[in-house]
Structure formats: C-alpha cells, structure tokens
Motif scaffolding. Sequence first.
Motif, PDB file in Angstrom:
ATOM      1  N   ILE A  86     -19.215  37.867 -36.624  1.00  0.00           N
ATOM      2  CA  ILE A  86     -20.042  37.427 -37.750  1.00  0.00           C
ATOM      3  C   ILE A  86     -19.617  36.020 -38.146  1.00  0.00           C
ATOM      4  CG2 ILE A  86     -20.539  37.821 -40.202  1.00  0.00           C
ATOM      5  CD1 ILE A  86     -21.923  39.906 -38.552  1.00  0.00           C
ATOM      6  N   GLU A  87     -20.557  35.102 -38.178  1.00  0.00           N
ATOM      7  CA  GLU A  87     -20.247  33.697 -38.491  1.00  0.00           C
ATOM      8  C   GLU A  87     -20.129  33.423 -39.984  1.00  0.00           C
ATOM      9  OE1 GLU A  87     -22.562  30.826 -36.266  1.00  0.00           O
ATOM     10  OE2 GLU A  87     -23.021  32.359 -34.777  1.00  0.00           O
ATOM     11  N   GLU A  88     -20.873  34.146 -40.767  1.00  0.00           N
ATOM     12  CA  GLU A  88     -20.865  33.947 -42.219  1.00  0.00           C
ATOM     13  C   GLU A  88     -20.294  35.197 -42.876  1.00  0.00           C
ATOM     14  OE1 GLU A  88     -21.661  31.352 -44.117  1.00  0.00           O
ATOM     15  OE2 GLU A  88     -22.453  30.059 -42.551  1.00  0.00           O
ATOM     16  N   LEU A  89     -19.009  35.179 -43.219  1.00  0.00           N
ATOM     17  CA  LEU A  89     -18.367  36.310 -43.890  1.00  0.00           C
ATOM     18  C   LEU A  89     -17.924  35.863 -45.269  1.00  0.00           C
ATOM     19  CD1 LEU A  89     -17.255  39.187 -43.930  1.00  0.00           C
ATOM     20  CD2 LEU A  89     -15.155  38.279 -42.874  1.00  0.00           C
ATOM     21  N   HIS A  90     -18.459  36.519 -46.277  1.00  0.00           N
ATOM     22  CA  HIS A  90     -18.181  36.159 -47.664  1.00  0.00           C
ATOM     23  C   HIS A  90     -17.755  37.422 -48.411  1.00  0.00           C
ATOM     24  CE1 HIS A  90     -19.985  32.224 -46.906  1.00  0.00           C
ATOM     25  NE2 HIS A  90     -20.835  32.906 -46.159  1.00  0.00           N
ATOM     26  N   LEU A  91     -16.448  37.561 -48.642  1.00  0.00           N
ATOM     27  CA  LEU A  91     -15.872  38.723 -49.309  1.00  0.00           C
ATOM     28  C   LEU A  91     -15.506  38.375 -50.746  1.00  0.00           C
ATOM     29  CD1 LEU A  91     -13.416  39.867 -46.481  1.00  0.00           C
ATOM     30  CD2 LEU A  91     -15.733  40.700 -46.914  1.00  0.00           C
ATOM     31  N   GLY A  92     -15.552  39.370 -51.620  1.00  0.00           N
ATOM     32  CA  GLY A  92     -15.153  39.167 -53.012  1.00  0.00           C
ATOM     33  C   GLY A  92     -16.137  38.318 -53.796  1.00  0.00           C
ATOM     34  N   ILE A  93     -17.398  38.320 -53.393  1.00  0.00           N
ATOM     35  CA  ILE A  93     -18.413  37.476 -54.034  1.00  0.00           C
ATOM     36  C   ILE A  93     -19.005  38.196 -55.243  1.00  0.00           C
ATOM     37  CG2 ILE A  93     -20.608  36.260 -53.716  1.00  0.00           C
ATOM     38  CD1 ILE A  93     -18.180  35.146 -52.102  1.00  0.00           C
ATOM     39  N   LYS A  94     -18.778  37.648 -56.401  1.00  0.00           N
ATOM     40  CA  LYS A  94     -19.334  38.223 -57.634  1.00  0.00           C
ATOM     41  C   LYS A  94     -20.635  37.523 -58.030  1.00  0.00           C
ATOM     42  CE  LYS A  94     -15.978  41.059 -57.821  1.00  0.00           C
ATOM     43  NZ  LYS A  94     -16.193  42.324 -57.129  1.00  0.00           N
ATOM     44  N   ASP A  95     -20.825  36.286 -57.563  1.00  0.00           N
ATOM     45  CA  ASP A  95     -22.041  35.519 -57.857  1.00  0.00           C
ATOM     46  C   ASP A  95     -22.755  35.229 -56.535  1.00  0.00           C
ATOM     47  OD1 ASP A  95     -24.011  33.724 -58.623  1.00  0.00           O
ATOM     48  OD2 ASP A  95     -22.674  32.537 -59.905  1.00  0.00           O
ATOM     49  N   LYS A  96     -23.556  36.187 -56.085  1.00  0.00           N
ATOM     50  CA  LYS A  96     -24.231  36.049 -54.792  1.00  0.00           C
ATOM     51  C   LYS A  96     -25.214  34.875 -54.758  1.00  0.00           C
ATOM     52  CE  LYS A  96     -23.482  40.747 -53.237  1.00  0.00           C
ATOM     53  NZ  LYS A  96     -24.079  42.005 -52.760  1.00  0.00           N
ATOM     54  N   PRO A  97     -25.968  34.605 -55.826  1.00  0.00           N
ATOM     55  CA  PRO A  97     -26.842  33.430 -55.794  1.00  0.00           C
ATOM     56  C   PRO A  97     -26.083  32.120 -55.582  1.00  0.00           C
ATOM     57  CG  PRO A  97     -27.578  34.919 -57.493  1.00  0.00           C
ATOM     58  CD  PRO A  97     -26.244  35.441 -57.004  1.00  0.00           C
ATOM     59  N   ALA A  98     -24.927  31.967 -56.215  1.00  0.00           N
ATOM     60  CA  ALA A  98     -24.123  30.755 -56.022  1.00  0.00           C
ATOM     61  C   ALA A  98     -23.631  30.666 -54.582  1.00  0.00           C
ATOM     62  CB  ALA A  98     -22.941  30.731 -56.989  1.00  0.00           C
ATOM     63  N   CYS A  99     -23.242  31.791 -54.017  1.00  0.00           N
ATOM     64  CA  CYS A  99     -22.795  31.806 -52.620  1.00  0.00           C
ATOM     65  C   CYS A  99     -23.953  31.426 -51.698  1.00  0.00           C
ATOM     66  CB  CYS A  99     -22.247  33.181 -52.272  1.00  0.00           C
ATOM     67  SG  CYS A  99     -21.533  33.288 -50.621  1.00  0.00           S
ATOM     68  N   LEU A 100     -25.138  31.946 -51.971  1.00  0.00           N
ATOM     69  CA  LEU A 100     -26.317  31.588 -51.168  1.00  0.00           C
ATOM     70  C   LEU A 100     -26.587  30.093 -51.246  1.00  0.00           C
ATOM     71  CD1 LEU A 100     -28.796  32.370 -49.433  1.00  0.00           C
ATOM     72  CD2 LEU A 100     -30.029  32.699 -51.592  1.00  0.00           C
ATOM     73  N   ARG A 101     -26.521  29.527 -52.440  1.00  0.00           N
ATOM     74  CA  ARG A 101     -26.750  28.082 -52.586  1.00  0.00           C
ATOM     75  C   ARG A 101     -25.719  27.282 -51.787  1.00  0.00           C
ATOM     76  NH1 ARG A 101     -28.378  29.940 -57.713  1.00  0.00           N
ATOM     77  NH2 ARG A 101     -26.312  29.660 -58.629  1.00  0.00           N
ATOM     78  N   GLU A 102     -24.463  27.726 -51.781  1.00  0.00           N
ATOM     79  CA  GLU A 102     -23.415  27.053 -51.001  1.00  0.00           C
ATOM     80  C   GLU A 102     -23.723  27.126 -49.511  1.00  0.00           C
ATOM     81  OE1 GLU A 102     -20.404  26.655 -48.273  1.00  0.00           O
ATOM     82  OE2 GLU A 102     -20.851  28.711 -48.874  1.00  0.00           O
ATOM     83  N   ILE A 103     -24.142  28.297 -49.051  1.00  0.00           N
ATOM     84  CA  ILE A 103     -24.490  28.466 -47.633  1.00  0.00           C
ATOM     85  C   ILE A 103     -25.646  27.543 -47.265  1.00  0.00           C
ATOM     86  CG2 ILE A 103     -25.474  30.074 -45.937  1.00  0.00           C
ATOM     87  CD1 ILE A 103     -23.904  32.323 -47.446  1.00  0.00           C
ATOM     88  N   MET A 104     -26.660  27.487 -48.107  1.00  0.00           N
ATOM     89  CA  MET A 104     -27.819  26.632 -47.841  1.00  0.00           C
ATOM     90  C   MET A 104     -27.414  25.160 -47.796  1.00  0.00           C
ATOM     91  SD  MET A 104     -30.647  28.766 -50.098  1.00  0.00           S
ATOM     92  CE  MET A 104     -31.598  27.332 -50.453  1.00  0.00           C
TER      93      MET A 104
END
Length: 167
Positions: free
Chosen positions: A79-97
């Motif tokens: 898996i290329e994108e592994l994001h654990l312990g994420i409480k703010d999924k929208p912020a994580c999505l914006r970072e990925i984008m």
Amino acid sequence: MNLADLTARARRIRLVLTDCDGVLTDGGVYYSERGEEMKRFSIRDGMGVERLRAQGIISGIMTGEVSPSVRTRAAKLKIEELHLGIKDKPACLREIMARTGFAAEEIAFIGDDTNDVEILGMVGLAACPGDATSFARAVADFHCHTPGGHGCFRELAEFIIAAQSGE
C-alpha cells in the motif's frame, strides 16, 4: 445516482482510499488473554488492491486506529498511501491531494461510519460496504452488496476496473 453517472465517476479514479475497521475488516476486534489485538482481513480485498495496481490505480488506507496488524497488512499489499491514527480525515485527504496533485474527482473513498461522512462528501466516488451505517449510506454514491471485511473493497475495485476498461 444512476449507473451511467457512477460509471463516469469511476472512469476518472486514480486513487482509492479506504477506511480499515468496518471496511477491510468486519469491525470486530479480537483480544487474547495477553490483550493483543487481532483483526481479520479478506484475501479478496488484497486481490482488489493488486488488480487496481495493475490498472495503474493507487490504493491507500486512512484510519483513526494505530494498529500493528494494519501496518503489517498494508506492507504485505504494498500500500503506497498508509495513514494511521488519523482523526481529521478531510485534512489528511487535502494533504494527499496537495502532495500527489490528484483532484477530488480522481479519488474514491470507501467508509462505513459517521467518522467517514465528511470525507465521503469530498471525493469523486464515495462508497460504503453493504452493512455500513445509515449515516455513511446516506452520502455514499456506490453501495456495495458485500459487507465490511468480506470483500467490499474488492467489489468497489472491480466496479472501477470495469468502468475504466469499458466493460
């Protein structure tokens, strides 16, 4: 949403993100007498990751949990994108984008519960397992027939692959 609109959305997907518990697992957690957590993953979902990769589509996991079993499963599946312990999924999505340059329309997300509702509303193709909560079902575009932990990620992957292959 009708099938033609779903198919059109699926044709644009370049990244498929998934929640873990309730999607890749059945939502159950197992503890031994030593308290070690174990999760059950579907081999079918793993094949979905591989089939997406063969089509040039990236897969990723975004979860609020920090679990060694999720890290191990992600490593096995490359898996290329592994994001654990994420409480703010929208912020994580914006970072990925921002980091990848993918537009929201090029991203699919599959989630099953209230903590996924906001991100489901942000992506180009929002999906949920067959046994998702009513909250996730209300905002998802694609409702899998398969429940979480039993191949729902694979079901979404096959839909995207078929759409992009013109099947």
